[in-house]
Design a protein around this motif. Structure first.
Motif, PDB file in Angstrom:
ATOM      1  N   UNK A  36       8.947  -9.588   1.076  1.00 56.73           N
ATOM      2  CA  UNK A  36       9.477  -8.455   0.329  1.00 56.73           C
ATOM      3  C   UNK A  36       9.887  -7.384   1.318  1.00 56.73           C
ATOM      4  N   UNK A  37      11.109  -6.910   1.182  1.00 56.88           N
ATOM      5  CA  UNK A  37      11.639  -5.867   2.044  1.00 56.88           C
ATOM      6  C   UNK A  37      11.477  -4.524   1.351  1.00 56.88           C
ATOM      7  N   UNK A  38      10.953  -3.546   2.074  1.00 61.94           N
ATOM      8  CA  UNK A  38      10.760  -2.197   1.564  1.00 61.94           C
ATOM      9  C   UNK A  38      11.449  -1.210   2.494  1.00 61.94           C
ATOM     10  N   UNK A  39      11.891  -0.090   1.946  1.00 61.58           N
ATOM     11  CA  UNK A  39      12.335   1.023   2.775  1.00 61.58           C
ATOM     12  C   UNK A  39      11.191   2.029   2.869  1.00 61.58           C
ATOM     13  N   UNK A  40      11.222   2.871   3.881  1.00 69.18           N
ATOM     14  CA  UNK A  40      10.195   3.910   4.040  1.00 69.18           C
ATOM     15  C   UNK A  40      10.175   4.835   2.828  1.00 69.18           C
ATOM     16  N   UNK A  41      11.343   5.223   2.343  1.00 71.18           N
ATOM     17  CA  UNK A  41      11.403   6.105   1.171  1.00 71.18           C
ATOM     18  C   UNK A  41      10.760   5.446  -0.042  1.00 71.18           C
ATOM     19  N   UNK A  42      10.931   4.145  -0.183  1.00 72.68           N
ATOM     20  CA  UNK A  42      10.341   3.440  -1.313  1.00 72.68           C
ATOM     21  C   UNK A  42       8.824   3.410  -1.191  1.00 72.68           C
ATOM     22  N   UNK A  43       8.316   3.209   0.013  1.00 71.08           N
ATOM     23  CA  UNK A  43       6.867   3.244   0.220  1.00 71.08           C
ATOM     24  C   UNK A  43       6.310   4.632  -0.100  1.00 71.08           C
ATOM     25  N   UNK A  44       7.013   5.682   0.339  1.00 68.60           N
ATOM     26  CA  UNK A  44       6.600   7.052   0.014  1.00 68.60           C
ATOM     27  C   UNK A  44       6.558   7.252  -1.498  1.00 68.60           C
ATOM     28  N   UNK A  45       7.588   6.779  -2.182  1.00 66.96           N
ATOM     29  CA  UNK A  45       7.671   6.896  -3.637  1.00 66.96           C
ATOM     30  C   UNK A  45       6.518   6.150  -4.314  1.00 66.96           C
ATOM     31  N   UNK A  46       6.274   4.920  -3.896  1.00 70.21           N
ATOM     32  CA  UNK A  46       5.209   4.118  -4.501  1.00 70.21           C
ATOM     33  C   UNK A  46       3.835   4.753  -4.284  1.00 70.21           C
ATOM     34  N   UNK A  47       3.617   5.327  -3.106  1.00 68.97           N
ATOM     35  CA  UNK A  47       2.355   6.035  -2.850  1.00 68.97           C
ATOM     36  C   UNK A  47       2.234   7.282  -3.725  1.00 68.97           C
ATOM     37  N   UNK A  48       3.334   7.985  -3.915  1.00 64.20           N
ATOM     38  CA  UNK A  48       3.317   9.215  -4.702  1.00 64.20           C
ATOM     39  C   UNK A  48       2.989   8.957  -6.168  1.00 64.20           C
ATOM     40  N   UNK A  49       3.444   7.840  -6.717  1.00 63.78           N
ATOM     41  CA  UNK A  49       3.203   7.565  -8.137  1.00 63.78           C
ATOM     42  C   UNK A  49       1.930   6.757  -8.382  1.00 63.78           C
ATOM     43  N   UNK A  50       1.308   6.306  -7.325  1.00 61.26           N
ATOM     44  CA  UNK A  50       0.118   5.460  -7.448  1.00 61.26           C
ATOM     45  C   UNK A  50      -1.130   6.290  -7.740  1.00 61.26           C
ATOM     46  N   UNK A  51      -2.042   5.715  -8.482  1.00 63.51           N
ATOM     47  CA  UNK A  51      -3.355   6.322  -8.699  1.00 63.51           C
ATOM     48  C   UNK A  51      -4.282   6.029  -7.520  1.00 63.51           C
ATOM     49  N   UNK A  52      -3.889   5.079  -6.686  1.00 65.11           N
ATOM     50  CA  UNK A  52      -4.699   4.692  -5.526  1.00 65.11           C
ATOM     51  C   UNK A  52      -4.276   5.483  -4.290  1.00 65.11           C
ATOM     52  N   UNK A  53      -5.188   5.672  -3.347  1.00 65.87           N
ATOM     53  CA  UNK A  53      -4.845   6.397  -2.127  1.00 65.87           C
ATOM     54  C   UNK A  53      -4.228   5.495  -1.052  1.00 65.87           C
ATOM     55  N   UNK A  54      -3.747   4.312  -1.447  1.00 68.52           N
ATOM     56  CA  UNK A  54      -3.193   3.360  -0.485  1.00 68.52           C
ATOM     57  C   UNK A  54      -2.132   2.499  -1.179  1.00 68.52           C
ATOM     58  N   UNK A  55      -1.401   1.761  -0.376  1.00 67.68           N
ATOM     59  CA  UNK A  55      -0.443   0.777  -0.876  1.00 67.68           C
ATOM     60  C   UNK A  55      -0.520  -0.426   0.041  1.00 67.68           C
TER      61      UNK A  55
END
Length: 110
Positions: A36-55
């Motif tokens: 799975x390919x991710x961009x840095x912005x997408x990782x930032x977004x996924x962390x921001x909407x997550x209830x967890x402190x990690x991804x």
């Protein structure tokens, strides 16, 4: 080694700078790898909407953007290096929908 890129769910990228996509990489020898390919912005977004402190994600590869040109360049670099370290080998022999296992019959989607 020659390779072909397949998008299992099609190339569905809303924003090349903020998205992720699954890919299969088929090598000329028949080996198939999943990642799975991710961009840095997408990782930032996924962390921001997550209830967890990690991804986390297995088979994760961070790329500058999800343009087909950049995807091809990233995978070309991986294939010439060590794709086994980044992605999981999911098959040793490829066969397409018609049952053919010929590398030349595989449609490169990238």
């Amino acid at each position: 080694m020659r390779f072909k890129i397949i998008f299992p769910t099609g190339y569905q990228v809303a924003d090349i700078l903020n998205d992720n996509i699954d890919i299969n990489v088929v090598l000329e020898n028949g080996d198939v790898f999943f990642g799975t390919l991710f961009t840095i912005s997408n990782l930032d977004y996924l962390l921001a909407i997550s209830q967890e402190p990690f991804f986390y994600a297995s088979d994760l590869l961070i790329v500058k953007d999800l343009s087909k040109k950049n995807i091809r360049a990233a995978i070309e670099s991986l294939v010439s290096g060590s794709i086994e370290l980044a992605f999981t080998k999911i098959r040793s022999t490829w066969s397409n929908e018609s049952g053919s296992d010929s590398f030349d019959t595989i449609i490169d989607m990238c």
